[in-house]
Design an enzyme around this catalytic site. Structure first.
Site, PDB file in Angstrom:
ATOM      1  N   LYS A   1       0.910  -1.110   0.291  1.00  0.00           N
ATOM      2  CA  LYS A   1       0.561   0.011   0.073  1.00  0.00           C
ATOM      3  C   LYS A   1       1.240   1.110  -0.311  1.00  0.00           C
ATOM      4  O   LYS A   1       2.132   1.460   0.767  1.00  0.00           O
ATOM      5  CB  LYS A   1      -1.156  -0.094   1.365  1.00  0.00           C
ATOM      6  CG  LYS A   1      -1.733   0.850   1.694  1.00  0.00           C
ATOM      7  CD  LYS A   1      -3.104   0.995   2.267  1.00  0.00           C
ATOM      8  CE  LYS A   1      -4.011   2.037   2.657  1.00  0.00           C
ATOM      9  NZ  LYS A   1      -4.490   2.042   3.683  1.00  0.00           N
TER      10      LYS A   1
ATOM     11  N   SER B   1      -9.241   2.259   3.282  1.00  0.00           N
ATOM     12  CA  SER B   1      -8.745   3.442   1.836  1.00  0.00           C
ATOM     13  C   SER B   1      -8.208   1.799   0.935  1.00  0.00           C
ATOM     14  O   SER B   1      -7.315   3.084   0.056  1.00  0.00           O
ATOM     15  CB  SER B   1      -7.946   3.988   2.672  1.00  0.00           C
ATOM     16  OG  SER B   1      -7.155   3.275   3.611  1.00  0.00           O
TER      17      SER B   1
ATOM     18  N   SER C   1      -9.622  -0.610   7.087  1.00  0.00           N
ATOM     19  CA  SER C   1      -8.822   0.056   5.513  1.00  0.00           C
ATOM     20  C   SER C   1      -8.255  -0.989   5.425  1.00  0.00           C
ATOM     21  O   SER C   1      -8.137  -1.641   3.947  1.00  0.00           O
ATOM     22  CB  SER C   1      -7.608   0.745   5.443  1.00  0.00           C
ATOM     23  OG  SER C   1      -9.041   2.214   5.301  1.00  0.00           O
TER      24      SER C   1
HETATM   25  N1  GLN Z   1     -12.702   4.587   5.878  1.00  0.00           N
HETATM   26  C1  GLN Z   1     -12.386   4.038   7.337  1.00  0.00           C
HETATM   27  C2  GLN Z   1     -12.155   6.456   7.006  1.00  0.00           C
HETATM   28  O1  GLN Z   1     -12.332   7.125   5.994  1.00  0.00           O
HETATM   29  C3  GLN Z   1     -11.338   3.714   7.616  1.00  0.00           C
HETATM   30  C4  GLN Z   1      -9.805   4.895   6.909  1.00  0.00           C
HETATM   31  C5  GLN Z   1      -8.312   3.639   7.927  1.00  0.00           C
HETATM   32  O2  GLN Z   1      -9.521   2.535   8.490  1.00  0.00           O
HETATM   33  N2  GLN Z   1      -7.172   3.517   7.515  1.00  0.00           N
HETATM   34  O3  GLN Z   1     -11.473   6.597   8.116  1.00  0.00           O
END
Ligand code: GLN
Length: 526
Positions: free
Chosen positions: A83, A158, A182
């Site tokens: 990532k 994400s 994420s």
């Molecule tokens: N969807 C979550 C957010 O927008 C998760 C983000 C993450 O785990 N980096 O914060």
């Protein structure tokens, strides 16, 4: 692409590792097969932001070491996708943001360094929502990733790039980061396996920080054993991360293999959370969910029926093997999203202050302007809307006069959530929920509605707030749309091994029931 190289991309990481060890294939062949696959499908999927131009060279070095009789680590020679939130000294690390476009860090994240030491072959860096803020990868400054099951749909976020790379057979293994889901939500909507380790279990040194009290790095793979093998490589104490747990960890691969033993789930107490998909209809239970129209708080609302159906079927399979289902209530979970969206922006606004036009990346000159003008212009040009929204929210929540009302209250809710976990784990060994409330939604569907986007994290956020581990694995295809649904297990902090055992046991039951892994049913891409 030759048939043989396409076959190599279909193998799980542990199968590839076995063939490499046995000398049946070389790392160069395995790596080339995946690079060919990326060349064939990534124009459509867009899982990768940067490719590693020295992947084949690295693979050749591993082959040479093996040929020289060197004893190599279990995953040596296996390709991996990373990532783009993780620093790599030989590839750009942008976290999906214009403000870091082209930035090549001077060092590797600890997890990347550990993978290199273990002989894994980095294929490239994967797409993500900017600074890991989002649930769809649509907030990437470099265009969205598409779900390999249906390219009109999101791959989650994400870390949609990592999950899509794994699900599209572009990489057998990937690394993600999970602050509120994420790793797990993208795994859920792409039919992959994703693990968020215990907070402090995997080093964040060199992981571009989103919210430091929540962030964890972890694996995204196609099988539970593969996730465990990768976790064994990246996990363990790192003196460079002050939150890293100093204790030794058991072998997660062994824990996953234990899951294949006859009768292993017999007597296992699985807590089904009333507020998160428990009960038969996902309706209200325990009388605590009333009076919370619409928002995150309508906790059991918003679950897609087919996701709930697959979830309860999975629990049924485990029950048949002798597991005991215990209905548990965690009333504070309904406030998890609200607390998270105060704590996360507060921490993010502080972490992102370092992108100031001076130390990293983008600099937008303002003729005749002061340094403040340059900073403002750079941040205006370099950050996308979602990042700006959260910086503004976080700055507000932390401002004098509002601190106690917002950040302070959110921290109290966090304590209540930790207590609900403690109480639940008094009555059961693991907790189970759907991994995400729905299957993959359409690209664009929630882009203009931040609150609808945030609700995707309903089931994953509690684990981050409490620091406990959570694993997501496929539970089948939802009957209404034929798209992957996921089941999540959570365990007390430091009991990551238990999750690998339970998840591997369930995965084996699924493979029997489905006649193979779920991803074998994915529609073929070009
Ligand atoms: N969807 C979550 C957010 O927008 C998760 C983000 C993450 O785990 N980096 O914060």
């Amino acid at each position: 692409m030759s048939a043989a190289s396409s076959d190599l991309t279909r193998l799980a990481a542990h199968e590839l590792a076995e063939k490499l060890r046995a000398g049946e294939i070389s790392s160069v062949e395995a790596t080339r097969a995946h690079l060919d696959r990326i060349a064939a499908v990534d124009g459509d999927v867009h899982a990768f932001l940067h490719l590693n131009t020295s992947a084949l060279e690295t693979a050749a070095e591993i082959d040479a070491r093996r040929a020289a009789g060197e004893e190599l680590a279990p995953l040596a020679g296996v390709p991996v996708a990373i990532k783009d939130v993780l620093c790599t000294r030989d590839m750009p690390s942008t976290a999906g943001s214009r403000i870091l476009e082209g930035w090549i860090p001077p060092y590797d994240a600890t997890v990347v360094a550990r993978m290199r030491e273990a002989g894994l072959v980095p294929l490239g860096k994967t797409n993500m929502d900017e600074f890991a803020m989002g649930s769809s990868t649509e907030h990437s400054a470099f265009g969205p990733t598409r779900n390999p099951w249906d390219r009109e749909r999101i791959p989650g976020g994400s870390g949609g790039g990592s999950a899509a790379a794994v699900a599209a057979f572009e990489a057998p293994l990937a690394l993600g980061s999970d602050t509120g889901g994420s790793i797990r939500q993208p795994a859920a909507v792409t039919g992959s396996v994703g693990m968020k380790p215990t907070y402090g279990g995997v080093s964040r040194y060199g992981a571009i920080a989103l919210a430091s009290s929540l962030d964890q790095v972890g694996p995204v793979t196609r099988t539970v054993l593969d996730a465990a093998l990768l976790h064994d490589v990246i996990g363990g104490h790192d003196p460079r991360d002050s939150t890293s747990i100093p204790d030794a960890w058991p072998s997660f691969a062994d824990a996953a293999r234990t899951g294949l033993r006859e009768g292993v789930v017999k007597g296992l107490r699985i807590g089904v959370v009333s507020e998160l998909g428990g009960g038969t209809t996902g309706g209200t239970t325990g009388g605590t969910t009333g009076g919370t129209a619409g928002g995150a708080a309508g906790a059991s609302q918003g679950f897609q029926p087919g996701v709930l159906q697959r979830f309860h079927e999975a629990l049924g399979l485990l029950e048949k093997q002798g597991a005991e289902l215990v209905e548990v209530s965690a009333p504070s979970f309904e406030y998890a999203i609200s607390a998270y969206y105060l704590i996360l922006p507060a921490e993010a606004s502080s972490n992102l202050a370092k992108f100031d036009s001076v130390r990293f990346g983008l600099r937008t000159e303002v003729p005749g302007g002061t340094i403040e003008d340059v900073m403002a212009a750079t941040r205006e040009a370099g950050f996308g809307d979602e990042v700006k929204r959260r910086i503004i929210l976080g700055t507000y929540a932390l401002s004098a006069g509002y601190y106690d009302a917002y950040y302070g209250s959110a921290q109290k809710v966090r304590t209540l959530i930790q207590r609900d976990f403690d109480a639940a784990f008094g009555a059961c060994d693991v907790l189970a929920t759907p991994s995400a409330p729905t299957t993959a939604f359409k690209l664009g569907e929630k882009l203009d509605d931040p609150l609808a986007m945030y609700l995707n994290d309903l089931t994953t956020i509690p684990a981050n707030l409490a620091g406990v581990p959570g694993i997501a694995l496929p539970s089948g295809l939802a009957p209404e749309d034929g798209l992957p649904a996921g089941i999540q297990f959570m365990a007390p902090a430091r009991q990551d091994a238990r999750l690998y055992t339970v998840a591997a046991a369930l995965e084996a039951l699924f493979v029997d029931a489905w006649g193979g892994p779920l991803l074998a049913q994915a529609p073929a891409l070009a």
